[in-house]
Design an enzyme around this catalytic site. Structure first.
Site, PDB file in Angstrom:
ATOM      1  N   GLU A  93      44.633  41.646  36.659  1.00 21.41           N
ATOM      2  CA  GLU A  93      44.961  41.063  37.959  1.00 21.41           C
ATOM      3  C   GLU A  93      45.377  42.175  38.921  1.00 21.41           C
ATOM      4  O   GLU A  93      46.547  42.576  38.937  1.00 21.41           O
ATOM      5  CB  GLU A  93      46.106  40.060  37.816  1.00 21.41           C
ATOM      6  CG  GLU A  93      45.790  38.891  36.923  1.00 21.41           C
ATOM      7  CD  GLU A  93      46.596  37.669  37.299  1.00 21.41           C
ATOM      8  OE1 GLU A  93      45.995  36.655  37.652  1.00 21.41           O
ATOM      9  OE2 GLU A  93      47.833  37.731  37.275  1.00 21.41           O
ATOM     10  N   LYS A 104      52.486  28.662  38.841  1.00 16.79           N
ATOM     11  CA  LYS A 104      53.658  29.381  39.372  1.00 16.79           C
ATOM     12  C   LYS A 104      54.797  28.372  39.625  1.00 16.79           C
ATOM     13  O   LYS A 104      54.897  27.393  38.893  1.00 16.79           O
ATOM     14  CB  LYS A 104      53.264  30.167  40.618  1.00 16.79           C
ATOM     15  CG  LYS A 104      52.045  31.067  40.352  1.00 16.79           C
ATOM     16  CD  LYS A 104      51.778  32.073  41.419  1.00 16.79           C
ATOM     17  CE  LYS A 104      50.553  32.909  41.016  1.00 16.79           C
ATOM     18  NZ  LYS A 104      50.233  33.950  41.966  1.00 16.79           N
ATOM     19  N   GLU A 140      54.110  39.314  39.463  1.00 20.84           N
ATOM     20  CA  GLU A 140      55.271  38.796  40.216  1.00 20.84           C
ATOM     21  C   GLU A 140      56.560  39.011  39.428  1.00 20.84           C
ATOM     22  O   GLU A 140      57.607  39.301  39.993  1.00 20.84           O
ATOM     23  CB  GLU A 140      55.044  37.309  40.551  1.00 20.84           C
ATOM     24  CG  GLU A 140      54.034  37.157  41.680  1.00 20.84           C
ATOM     25  CD  GLU A 140      53.235  35.875  41.659  1.00 20.84           C
ATOM     26  OE1 GLU A 140      53.625  34.916  40.966  1.00 20.84           O
ATOM     27  OE2 GLU A 140      52.197  35.834  42.353  1.00 20.84           O
ATOM     28  N   GLY A 172      46.823  36.132  45.589  1.00 19.70           N
ATOM     29  CA  GLY A 172      47.299  35.292  46.689  1.00 19.70           C
ATOM     30  C   GLY A 172      46.969  35.841  48.070  1.00 19.70           C
ATOM     31  O   GLY A 172      47.499  35.373  49.071  1.00 19.70           O
ATOM     32  N   ASN A 213      47.545  29.010  36.539  1.00 20.45           N
ATOM     33  CA  ASN A 213      48.960  29.403  36.626  1.00 20.45           C
ATOM     34  C   ASN A 213      49.546  28.721  37.860  1.00 20.45           C
ATOM     35  O   ASN A 213      49.301  29.152  38.981  1.00 20.45           O
ATOM     36  CB  ASN A 213      49.037  30.935  36.745  1.00 20.45           C
ATOM     37  CG  ASN A 213      50.448  31.429  37.032  1.00 20.45           C
ATOM     38  OD1 ASN A 213      51.419  30.682  36.945  1.00 20.45           O
ATOM     39  ND2 ASN A 213      50.558  32.696  37.390  1.00 20.45           N
ATOM     40  N   HIS A 251      53.275  39.061  34.169  1.00 21.34           N
ATOM     41  CA  HIS A 251      52.633  38.778  35.461  1.00 21.34           C
ATOM     42  C   HIS A 251      53.214  39.718  36.522  1.00 21.34           C
ATOM     43  O   HIS A 251      54.406  40.028  36.489  1.00 21.34           O
ATOM     44  CB  HIS A 251      52.849  37.311  35.853  1.00 21.34           C
ATOM     45  CG  HIS A 251      52.025  36.925  37.041  1.00 21.34           C
ATOM     46  ND1 HIS A 251      52.393  37.231  38.320  1.00 21.34           N
ATOM     47  CD2 HIS A 251      50.833  36.281  37.131  1.00 21.34           C
ATOM     48  CE1 HIS A 251      51.451  36.794  39.155  1.00 21.34           C
ATOM     49  NE2 HIS A 251      50.497  36.213  38.453  1.00 21.34           N
ATOM     50  N   SER A 284      42.848  35.709  43.564  1.00 19.88           N
ATOM     51  CA  SER A 284      42.067  35.005  44.602  1.00 19.88           C
ATOM     52  C   SER A 284      40.694  34.527  44.116  1.00 19.88           C
ATOM     53  O   SER A 284      39.717  34.544  44.864  1.00 19.88           O
ATOM     54  CB  SER A 284      41.909  35.883  45.856  1.00 19.88           C
ATOM     55  OG  SER A 284      43.178  36.129  46.442  1.00 19.88           O
TER      56      SER A 284
END
Ligand code: PGA
Length: 250
Positions: free
Chosen positions: A166, A11, A97, A172, A9, A95, A211
């Site tokens: 996730e 992003k 985010e 991250g 991904n 996702h 991560s």
């Protein structure tokens, strides 16, 4: 046996120069490997460049989001059929985010998921808890809600779908769930699906994300219910991404 998948991904990163080099390096480095399916999810403007570059290879193409609507007056949105037209087979939905920054609710995620399925795209449904929810021991409750709001009481829509667990606190941040912690949740997810359909639960790929890197991938992928990874940061460097892909060699 389920195939393993490693999905990148990207992003909101990259431009045409970066994408060309990265994809060329990944294609060359992945030649001769077949221990996993390798999926690339670049940002929308780079989809057609990547689609052209991976033509004739085993690499797969996906998008990071889609509109829940078919077509019409939705300025700035991109539909499932447009993604298909650009050569995508997969699309990430829900996702964390997008849930946090774009305020996507479980209901919106469900609509996007079904828009993908109805157009023959394979959705990768992201689920996961925040640090606060983890600390309050709400992890399984949150994940069950995220899953059930999409699946409903009939798991048919999961026949051609992928789940990505996730944990938000691991994305991250450099923090990863231990293989045992991740396995515990993956098993919970598979069990939740099996309460509706054992056949789909046995077949569905459940990826881990947060991560993942070349050092921790092998431990995670060796777990029985972890079928690969959804990779953010480490998918932007060919060497790191390939070392994760190669860690699928169980
Ligand atoms: P990360 O991102 O690998 O950079 O933690 C994973 C993701 O957001 O899918």
């Amino acid at each position: 046996m389920r195939n393993l998948m490693v999905a990148g991904n990207w992003k909101m990163n990259g431009d045409s120069v970066m994408a060309s080099t990265l994809i060329d390096d990944i294609v060359v480095g992945f030649k001769g490997y077949d221990s996993c399916e390798l999926l690339i999810c670049p940002p929308f403007p780079l989809l057609s460049l990547v689609a052209n570059k991976i033509k004739g290879t085993s690499l797969l193409l996906g998008a990071q989001n889609l509109s829940e609507h078919k077509s019409g007056a939705y300025t700035g949105e991109i539909s499932a059929s447009m993604l298909e037209d650009m050569g995508c087979q997969y699309v990430i939905v829900g996702h964390s985010e997008r849930r946090a920054i774009m305020r996507e609710t479980n209901e919106m995620v469900a609509e996007k998921f079904h828009a993908a399925v109805n157009n023959g795209l394979i959705p990768i449904l992201c689920v996961g808890e925040t640090l606060e929810q983890k600390n309050q021991e709400q992890t399984t409750q949150i994940i069950e809600e995220q899953l059930k709001s999409v699946m409903g009481t009939n798991a048919d829509s999961m026949t051609n779908a992928i789940i990505a667990y996730e944990p938000v606190w691991a994305i991250g941040t450099g923090l990863t769930a231990t293989p045992e912690e991740a396995q515990h949740i993956h098993h919970f997810i598979r069990n939740t699906i099996s309460s509706i359909s054992q056949e789909i639960a046995d077949k569905i790929q459940i990826l881990y994300g947060g991560s993942v890197n070349g050092d921790n991938a092998k431990g995670l992928f060796s777990m029985p219910d972890i079928d690969g990874g959804l990779i953010g940061g480490a998918s932007l460097t060919a060497r790191d991404f390939l070392s994760i892909a190669k860690a699928t060699n169980k």
